[in-house]
Motif scaffolding. Structure first.
Motif, short mmCIF file in Angstrom:
data_model
loop_
_atom_site.label_atom_id
_atom_site.label_comp_id
_atom_site.label_asym_id
_atom_site.label_seq_id
_atom_site.Cartn_x
_atom_site.Cartn_y
_atom_site.Cartn_z
N VAL A 18 0.70 -1.15 0.04
CA VAL A 18 -0.10 0.02 -0.10
C VAL A 18 0.94 1.40 -0.11
O VAL A 18 0.14 2.30 -0.24
CB VAL A 18 -0.95 -0.07 1.16
CG1 VAL A 18 -1.92 -1.00 1.23
CG2 VAL A 18 -0.22 0.11 2.45
N ALA A 19 2.15 1.13 0.34
CA ALA A 19 3.03 2.13 0.51
C ALA A 19 3.04 2.88 -1.21
O ALA A 19 3.30 4.02 -1.35
CB ALA A 19 4.40 1.80 0.73
N ASN A 20 2.66 2.18 -2.22
CA ASN A 20 2.62 2.65 -3.44
C ASN A 20 1.67 3.76 -3.65
O ASN A 20 1.78 4.20 -4.74
CB ASN A 20 2.65 1.48 -4.37
CG ASN A 20 2.52 1.83 -6.08
OD1 ASN A 20 3.73 2.67 -6.16
ND2 ASN A 20 2.04 1.51 -6.89
N ILE A 21 0.87 3.94 -2.71
CA ILE A 21 -0.24 5.08 -2.80
C ILE A 21 0.20 6.59 -3.02
O ILE A 21 -0.36 7.33 -3.35
CB ILE A 21 -1.27 4.87 -1.58
CG1 ILE A 21 -2.57 5.48 -1.88
CG2 ILE A 21 -0.62 5.26 -0.51
CD1 ILE A 21 -3.80 5.24 -0.96
N PHE A 77 0.08 10.63 1.70
CA PHE A 77 0.62 9.42 1.92
C PHE A 77 1.74 8.73 1.64
O PHE A 77 2.30 8.97 0.49
CB PHE A 77 -0.62 8.32 1.75
CG PHE A 77 -1.94 8.30 2.63
CD1 PHE A 77 -1.83 8.56 3.82
CD2 PHE A 77 -3.08 8.37 1.87
CE1 PHE A 77 -2.91 8.80 4.78
CE2 PHE A 77 -4.38 8.49 2.57
CZ PHE A 77 -4.08 8.90 3.88
N ASN A 78 2.66 8.22 2.57
CA ASN A 78 3.89 7.45 2.07
C ASN A 78 4.23 6.56 3.16
O ASN A 78 3.30 6.62 4.14
CB ASN A 78 4.95 8.32 1.78
CG ASN A 78 5.25 9.23 2.91
OD1 ASN A 78 5.28 8.86 4.24
ND2 ASN A 78 5.59 10.62 2.76
N LYS A 79 5.20 5.97 2.93
CA LYS A 79 5.44 4.58 3.91
C LYS A 79 5.56 5.04 5.45
O LYS A 79 5.23 4.68 6.42
CB LYS A 79 6.75 3.81 3.58
CG LYS A 79 6.98 2.66 4.29
CD LYS A 79 8.07 1.83 3.78
CE LYS A 79 7.67 1.01 2.63
NZ LYS A 79 8.58 0.12 2.12
N HIS A 134 -5.40 1.79 -6.48
CA HIS A 134 -5.54 1.60 -4.64
C HIS A 134 -6.67 2.68 -4.45
O HIS A 134 -7.23 3.79 -4.97
CB HIS A 134 -4.49 2.62 -4.21
CG HIS A 134 -3.12 1.76 -3.95
ND1 HIS A 134 -3.23 0.39 -3.41
CD2 HIS A 134 -1.81 2.02 -4.85
CE1 HIS A 134 -1.85 -0.09 -3.33
NE2 HIS A 134 -1.05 0.56 -4.26
N GLY A 135 -7.42 1.98 -3.68
CA GLY A 135 -8.83 2.79 -2.89
C GLY A 135 -8.60 2.98 -1.51
O GLY A 135 -7.89 2.46 -0.89
N ARG A 191 -9.23 2.66 5.37
CA ARG A 191 -8.80 1.42 4.92
C ARG A 191 -8.15 1.71 3.58
O ARG A 191 -8.92 2.39 2.68
CB ARG A 191 -9.88 0.58 4.87
CG ARG A 191 -9.64 -0.70 4.00
CD ARG A 191 -10.99 -1.85 3.67
NE ARG A 191 -10.11 -3.05 3.35
CZ ARG A 191 -10.56 -3.26 2.06
NH1 ARG A 191 -10.78 -2.68 1.25
NH2 ARG A 191 -9.99 -4.66 1.58
N ILE A 192 -7.04 1.20 3.20
CA ILE A 192 -6.27 1.42 2.16
C ILE A 192 -6.53 -0.19 1.43
O ILE A 192 -5.97 -0.97 1.84
CB ILE A 192 -4.92 2.00 2.18
CG1 ILE A 192 -4.98 3.08 2.85
CG2 ILE A 192 -4.26 1.96 0.69
CD1 ILE A 192 -3.44 3.75 3.15
N SER A 193 -6.78 -0.10 0.06
CA SER A 193 -6.85 -1.51 -0.42
C SER A 193 -6.07 -1.41 -1.76
O SER A 193 -5.82 -0.31 -2.36
CB SER A 193 -8.29 -1.82 -0.99
OG SER A 193 -9.04 -1.01 -1.74
#
Length: 247
Positions: free
Chosen positions: A50-53, A159-161, A220-221, A206-208
């Motif tokens: 999810v860090a790729n968001i 957002f990031n890691k 990503h949602g 929630r990150i999906s």
């Protein structure tokens, strides 16, 4: 004779020690795999995915998405809310066309009824992204009802890691059949509260995403919700072929 005996005993002990160490290490690795600490679907694995968001969050100017997704992209947004005793869904879908470089779509306000379940579109309008103006309705008279904000949350939210690691973990989920995964955090964020027009310190985020063995597009949602206050917001950005070519 005694020295030979001691030497044999020493060799046996060394072999036993080596065997025991190997067994212990193997058992530990099996325990780690069994607990899902580092394997597919584990918290660590999902956090890494999810860090790729950060590729999208934030993207202030929507036209910059064409540089990230040259084959085009889809943006979806859905809000659930109530007006009096009536339940509504506000649904927005836009497509970034790789050929025209236009970002266009539709937004609609839908009345949700139960027993039996029924959806009724009350208001609808085409919407277009115009540089310098953001989202613009074809029917500006519906602005108040259809477009509470004329931009997406990902245009403002970062957002990031590093940021995600600071959030309070709630739960994770992984579906082996389709490669879908998600991770949920407890969050209290002023940008989110302002965007949604709420005052809540009990929000969950929630990150999906979805993972494939041979094709891994960006998809990503996020879902922001507070069940106690009937808050629900869903936002998705995707370059997945299935989304691009689905009407």
């Amino acid at each position: 004779m005694k020295e030979e005996k001691r030497e044999r005993e020493s060799k046996v002990k060394k072999k036993l020690t080596k065997i025991i160490r190997t067994v212990i290490v193997g058992a530990l690795l099996m325990m780690i795999a069994g607990c899902g600490v580092v394997g597919k679907g584990s918290k660590y694995w999902i956090e890494d995915k999810v860090a790729n968001i950060e590729k999208v969050y934030p993207t202030e100017n929507l036209e910059d998405l064409f540089e990230k997704f040259p084959n085009g992209f889809i943006i979806k947004q859905r809000r659930l809310f109530k007006e009096g005793d009536k339940s509504y869904s506000l649904e927005l879908k836009m497509r970034g066309d790789k050929d025209t470089k236009k970002i266009e779509g539709k937004v609609k306000k839908v009345l949700l009824q139960s027993k039996p379940y029924k959806e009724t579109v009350e208001k609808e309008s085409k919407v277009e992204y115009i540089k310098g103006q953001n989202l613009v309705l074809e029917k500006p008279e519906f602005l108040e009802d259809l477009l509470p904000k004329n931009h997406f949350l990902f245009q403002k939210l970062r957002f990031n890691k590093t940021i995600l690691k600071k959030l309070e973990f709630n739960k994770k989920d992984y579906t082996m059949e389709n490669g879908g995964y998600g991770i949920t955090y407890n969050i209290n964020n002023n940008i989110i509260n302002t965007y949604l027009g709420v005052k809540s310190s009990n929000l969950t985020l929630r990150i999906s995403g979805i993972e494939s063995s041979n094709y891994n597009p960006y998809k990503h949602g996020i879902i922001i919700s507070d069940k106690d206050k009937d808050i629900y917001y869903h936002e998705l950005v995707s370059e997945h072929k299935e989304d691009l070519y689905r009407e």
